[in-house]
Motif scaffolding. Structure first.
Motif, PDB file in Angstrom:
ATOM      1  N   GLU A   1      43.904  30.903  31.879  1.00 50.63           N
ATOM      2  CA  GLU A   1      44.404  32.250  31.683  1.00 50.63           C
ATOM      3  C   GLU A   1      45.319  32.702  32.822  1.00 50.63           C
ATOM      4  O   GLU A   1      45.347  32.103  33.897  1.00 50.63           O
ATOM      5  N   GLY A   2      46.028  33.771  32.566  1.00 47.81           N
ATOM      6  CA  GLY A   2      47.041  34.324  33.451  1.00 47.81           C
ATOM      7  C   GLY A   2      48.145  34.867  32.568  1.00 47.81           C
ATOM      8  O   GLY A   2      48.648  34.153  31.696  1.00 47.81           O
ATOM      9  N   PHE A   3      48.479  36.140  32.718  1.00 48.97           N
ATOM     10  CA  PHE A   3      49.400  36.791  31.805  1.00 48.97           C
ATOM     11  C   PHE A   3      50.710  37.089  32.518  1.00 48.97           C
ATOM     12  O   PHE A   3      50.760  37.970  33.387  1.00 48.97           O
ATOM     13  N   THR A   4      51.773  36.319  32.177  1.00 49.05           N
ATOM     14  CA  THR A   4      53.094  36.444  32.794  1.00 49.05           C
ATOM     15  C   THR A   4      53.080  35.983  34.241  1.00 49.05           C
ATOM     16  O   THR A   4      54.018  35.353  34.732  1.00 49.05           O
ATOM     17  N   HIS A   5      51.990  36.200  34.911  1.00 49.43           N
ATOM     18  CA  HIS A   5      51.800  36.124  36.356  1.00 49.43           C
ATOM     19  C   HIS A   5      50.576  35.243  36.614  1.00 49.43           C
ATOM     20  O   HIS A   5      49.635  35.217  35.825  1.00 49.43           O
ATOM     21  N   LEU A   6      50.630  34.451  37.671  1.00 50.34           N
ATOM     22  CA  LEU A   6      49.466  33.644  38.072  1.00 50.34           C
ATOM     23  C   LEU A   6      49.025  32.669  36.979  1.00 50.34           C
ATOM     24  O   LEU A   6      47.835  32.435  36.778  1.00 50.34           O
ATOM     25  N   ILE A   7      49.970  32.064  36.270  1.00 51.41           N
ATOM     26  CA  ILE A   7      49.634  31.066  35.254  1.00 51.41           C
ATOM     27  C   ILE A   7      49.394  29.727  35.956  1.00 51.41           C
ATOM     28  O   ILE A   7      50.204  29.294  36.773  1.00 51.41           O
ATOM     29  N   PRO A   8      48.276  29.048  35.683  1.00 48.31           N
ATOM     30  CA  PRO A   8      47.889  27.872  36.479  1.00 48.31           C
ATOM     31  C   PRO A   8      48.621  26.586  36.077  1.00 48.31           C
ATOM     32  O   PRO A   8      48.017  25.626  35.586  1.00 48.31           O
ATOM     33  N   PHE A   9      49.917  26.527  36.343  1.00 47.91           N
ATOM     34  CA  PHE A   9      50.715  25.361  35.965  1.00 47.91           C
ATOM     35  C   PHE A   9      50.296  24.106  36.717  1.00 47.91           C
ATOM     36  O   PHE A   9      50.224  23.016  36.132  1.00 47.91           O
TER      37      PHE A   9
ATOM     38  N   ASN B   1      35.283  33.073  48.082  1.00 51.47           N
ATOM     39  CA  ASN B   1      35.566  34.312  47.364  1.00 51.47           C
ATOM     40  C   ASN B   1      37.059  34.361  47.061  1.00 51.47           C
ATOM     41  O   ASN B   1      37.884  34.107  47.948  1.00 51.47           O
ATOM     42  N   VAL B   2      37.409  34.699  45.837  1.00 51.34           N
ATOM     43  CA  VAL B   2      38.795  34.640  45.367  1.00 51.34           C
ATOM     44  C   VAL B   2      39.333  36.052  45.180  1.00 51.34           C
ATOM     45  O   VAL B   2      38.632  36.927  44.661  1.00 51.34           O
ATOM     46  N   GLN B   3      40.576  36.264  45.593  1.00 51.18           N
ATOM     47  CA  GLN B   3      41.208  37.574  45.474  1.00 51.18           C
ATOM     48  C   GLN B   3      42.536  37.447  44.744  1.00 51.18           C
ATOM     49  O   GLN B   3      43.353  36.586  45.068  1.00 51.18           O
ATOM     50  N   MET B   4      42.738  38.335  43.761  1.00 52.59           N
ATOM     51  CA  MET B   4      44.014  38.359  43.042  1.00 52.59           C
ATOM     52  C   MET B   4      44.416  39.802  42.800  1.00 52.59           C
ATOM     53  O   MET B   4      43.563  40.691  42.693  1.00 52.59           O
ATOM     54  N   TRP B   5      45.720  40.030  42.712  1.00 55.74           N
ATOM     55  CA  TRP B   5      46.210  41.380  42.435  1.00 55.74           C
ATOM     56  C   TRP B   5      47.522  41.284  41.673  1.00 55.74           C
ATOM     57  O   TRP B   5      48.119  40.227  41.566  1.00 55.74           O
ATOM     58  N   GLY B   6      47.968  42.413  41.131  1.00 59.43           N
ATOM     59  CA  GLY B   6      49.133  42.428  40.249  1.00 59.43           C
ATOM     60  C   GLY B   6      48.646  42.440  38.808  1.00 59.43           C
ATOM     61  O   GLY B   6      47.619  43.036  38.488  1.00 59.43           O
ATOM     62  N   ILE B   7      49.380  41.803  37.914  1.00 57.19           N
ATOM     63  CA  ILE B   7      48.941  41.682  36.521  1.00 57.19           C
ATOM     64  C   ILE B   7      47.812  40.656  36.472  1.00 57.19           C
ATOM     65  O   ILE B   7      48.035  39.474  36.726  1.00 57.19           O
ATOM     66  N   THR B   8      46.610  41.113  36.164  1.00 59.73           N
ATOM     67  CA  THR B   8      45.468  40.204  36.261  1.00 59.73           C
ATOM     68  C   THR B   8      44.896  39.747  34.927  1.00 59.73           C
ATOM     69  O   THR B   8      44.048  38.874  34.896  1.00 59.73           O
ATOM     70  N   GLY B   9      45.306  40.328  33.818  1.00 60.98           N
ATOM     71  CA  GLY B   9      44.891  39.790  32.526  1.00 60.98           C
ATOM     72  C   GLY B   9      43.384  39.689  32.366  1.00 60.98           C
ATOM     73  O   GLY B   9      42.635  40.589  32.775  1.00 60.98           O
ATOM     74  N   VAL B  10      42.917  38.569  31.798  1.00 58.77           N
ATOM     75  CA  VAL B  10      41.486  38.377  31.523  1.00 58.77           C
ATOM     76  C   VAL B  10      40.892  37.256  32.372  1.00 58.77           C
ATOM     77  O   VAL B  10      39.867  36.667  32.007  1.00 58.77           O
ATOM     78  N   GLN B  11      41.495  36.979  33.534  1.00 58.85           N
ATOM     79  CA  GLN B  11      40.976  35.887  34.350  1.00 58.85           C
ATOM     80  C   GLN B  11      39.520  36.094  34.764  1.00 58.85           C
ATOM     81  O   GLN B  11      38.707  35.163  34.729  1.00 58.85           O
ATOM     82  N   LYS B  12      39.194  37.314  35.186  1.00 64.58           N
ATOM     83  CA  LYS B  12      37.819  37.592  35.616  1.00 64.58           C
ATOM     84  C   LYS B  12      36.839  37.295  34.490  1.00 64.58           C
ATOM     85  O   LYS B  12      35.818  36.604  34.691  1.00 64.58           O
TER      86      LYS B  12
ATOM     87  N   ARG C   1      43.186  45.235  49.250  1.00 64.48           N
ATOM     88  CA  ARG C   1      44.378  45.322  48.408  1.00 64.48           C
ATOM     89  C   ARG C   1      44.096  46.304  47.282  1.00 64.48           C
ATOM     90  O   ARG C   1      43.147  46.100  46.517  1.00 64.48           O
ATOM     91  N   PRO C   2      44.883  47.361  47.143  1.00 65.21           N
ATOM     92  CA  PRO C   2      44.649  48.304  46.043  1.00 65.21           C
ATOM     93  C   PRO C   2      44.683  47.601  44.685  1.00 65.21           C
ATOM     94  O   PRO C   2      45.614  46.853  44.387  1.00 65.21           O
ATOM     95  N   GLY C   3      43.657  47.811  43.891  1.00 65.46           N
ATOM     96  CA  GLY C   3      43.617  47.246  42.550  1.00 65.46           C
ATOM     97  C   GLY C   3      43.284  45.772  42.485  1.00 65.46           C
ATOM     98  O   GLY C   3      43.354  45.176  41.401  1.00 65.46           O
ATOM     99  N   ALA C   4      42.936  45.154  43.603  1.00 62.65           N
ATOM    100  CA  ALA C   4      42.664  43.718  43.599  1.00 62.65           C
ATOM    101  C   ALA C   4      41.343  43.412  42.892  1.00 62.65           C
ATOM    102  O   ALA C   4      40.406  44.216  42.902  1.00 62.65           O
ATOM    103  N   VAL C   5      41.300  42.239  42.274  1.00 61.05           N
ATOM    104  CA  VAL C   5      40.075  41.707  41.689  1.00 61.05           C
ATOM    105  C   VAL C   5      39.524  40.655  42.640  1.00 61.05           C
ATOM    106  O   VAL C   5      40.260  39.779  43.102  1.00 61.05           O
ATOM    107  N   VAL C   6      38.254  40.739  42.962  1.00 58.01           N
ATOM    108  CA  VAL C   6      37.605  39.734  43.793  1.00 58.01           C
ATOM    109  C   VAL C   6      36.548  39.023  42.957  1.00 58.01           C
ATOM    110  O   VAL C   6      35.635  39.657  42.419  1.00 58.01           O
ATOM    111  N   LEU C   7      36.686  37.716  42.836  1.00 60.08           N
ATOM    112  CA  LEU C   7      35.683  36.890  42.176  1.00 60.08           C
ATOM    113  C   LEU C   7      34.778  36.318  43.258  1.00 60.08           C
ATOM    114  O   LEU C   7      35.249  35.615  44.159  1.00 60.08           O
ATOM    115  N   PRO C   8      33.474  36.593  43.220  1.00 57.96           N
ATOM    116  CA  PRO C   8      32.582  36.106  44.275  1.00 57.96           C
ATOM    117  C   PRO C   8      32.400  34.603  44.217  1.00 57.96           C
ATOM    118  O   PRO C   8      32.529  33.986  43.147  1.00 57.96           O
ATOM    119  N   PHE C   9      32.074  34.031  45.348  1.00 57.70           N
ATOM    120  CA  PHE C   9      31.987  32.576  45.457  1.00 57.70           C
ATOM    121  C   PHE C   9      30.986  31.980  44.476  1.00 57.70           C
ATOM    122  O   PHE C   9      31.158  30.859  44.005  1.00 57.70           O
TER     123      PHE C   9
END
Length: 266
Positions: free
Chosen positions: A24-32, A173-184, A207-215
Motif C-alpha cells: 500500500e501507499g497512495f500516490t506517495h510512499l509506494i514501495p517500489f 518504530n516507524v514514522q510516516m507523514w504526508g498522504i498516508t492512505g491505508v498503510q497503518k 511531525r504534525p499529522g504523522a503516523v507512528v507504527l510501533p515496533f
C-alpha cells in the motif's frame, strides 16, 4: 521486530509463493524497491492486494508473480491504462489473472475490519452498482436494529503487508507523514509486515499529522533510500512524473517490457 537485514533477506523471509501480499501507499510512499525485490526473487502465485494498483503492480503482473488481484481501481495515474495488467486480463499473458474488484470504501473498510480483528465490515455502499454480481465477497446484510439492508465485505488479513515510510528509529518504530492512505490498517491487519524506510534515526522527532507504527506491529524494517521511486517520499524526494509517462510506451509491448525489466530490475 528486526532491524538491519538487507531487503533481499527480508523478502526471502517474509514473502512466500502463494501468499496474499498487500503493498500500500497512495500516490506517495509506494514501495517500489520492495516490489522489485519480490520480482527478482521470482515469487509466484501471489494474491496481490492494493486499493490503487499502478506501475509496481503492472510490473509484478507482467513478470508472472500474480495469480489474483484484489483492488478498487487500476491505472497509470494521469497517463492511462496499465498495459501488462490489461494483457493478463484480456489475453492471459504471462498467465491468467483472477480479479476481485471493490470500491475504495469497501477496500478501506475491509482493512479496518482486519486490523480490528473483526470478521467483516458493514457499509452503505455498492448499491446501484453491478459489483455484487461479479464479486463473491460482497453480500447484503440486514441491520438487526433498524431492518435496513446494508452491504457486508469480509475482513482483509494479508499474509504480509509491505509499505514504505520516511523514518524508523533503532527500536523499529516507524514514522510516516504526508498522504498516508491505508498503510497503518494494512500493517495491523497482516500476519507479517515489511517496512522500507528512507533512513534510520536515533530518535523520531515530532511531525504534525504523522503516523507512528510501533515496533511490535512490524516484523522487519529495512533502510532503502529512494525506495519509493518513481513515486515520492515527502521531505525526501519528488515524484518522477516523466517516468510515469515513459512507462506507457515501455509497457505496451511485451518484448520491450521484458527488456526494460531485465536491464533495470533483474
Amino acid at each position: 521486530m528486526a532491524l538491519g537485514d538487507s531487503l533481499a533477506e527480508a523478502v526471502a523471509e517474509l514473502v512466500h509463493d502463494g501468499d496474499t501480499v498487500a503493498m500500500e501507499g497512495f500516490t506517495h510512499l509506494i514501495p517500489f524497491a520492495a516490489g522489485h525485490e519480490i520480482i527478482r526473487q521470482r515469487r509466484r502465485d501471489l494474491t496481490l492486494v492494493r486499493m490503487t494498483p499502478d506501475l509496481i503492480y503492472d510490473q509484478l503482473i507482467g513478470m508472472g508473480c500474480a495469480r489474483k488481484l484484489v483492488f478498487s481501481w487500476g491505472g497509470n495515474p494521469g497517463v492511462g491504462s496499465l498495459h501488462r495488467f490489461r494483457d493478463a486480463v484480456q489475453r492471459g499473458w504471462p498467465g491468467p489473472l483472477e480479479l476481485e474488484e471493490h470500491s475504495h470504501a469497501g477496500m478501506a473498510n475491509r482493512y479496518v475490519a482486519g486490523a480490528s480483528g473483526l470478521p467483516f465490515a458493514v457499509l452503505r455502499g455498492y448499491t446501484g452498482t453491478d459489483l455484487p454480481g461479479h464479486t463473491a465477497n460482497i453480500a447484503p446484510i440486514t441491520c438487526p436494529f433498524t431492518g435496513e439492508v446494508l452491504t457486508a465485505v469480509p475482513a482483509l488479513r494479508p499474509d504480509v503487508a509491505v509499505i514504505h515510510a520516511q523514518r524508523a528509529d533503532r527500536r523499529g518504530n516507524v514514522q510516516m507523514w504526508g498522504i498516508t492512505g491505508v498503510q497503518k490498517e494494512a500493517v495491523l491487519a497482516a500476519s507479517r509486515a515489511l517496512v522500507t524506510v528512507e533512513e534510520v534515526v536515533d530518535e523520531l522527532d515530532d511531525r504534525p499529522g504523522a503516523v507512528v507504527l510501533p515496533f511490535w506491529a512490524v516484523t522487519r524494517v529495512v533502510a532503502a533510500p529512494g525506495g519509493s521511486h518513481p513515486s515520492y517520499a515527502l521531505g525526501y524526494s519528488a515524484r518522477d512524473n516523466d517516468f510515469y509517462v515513459r512507462w506507457d510506451a515501455v509497457s505496451r509491448d511485451r518484448d520491450t517490457f521484458l527488456a526494460w525489466m531485465d536491464e533495470h530490475v533483474l
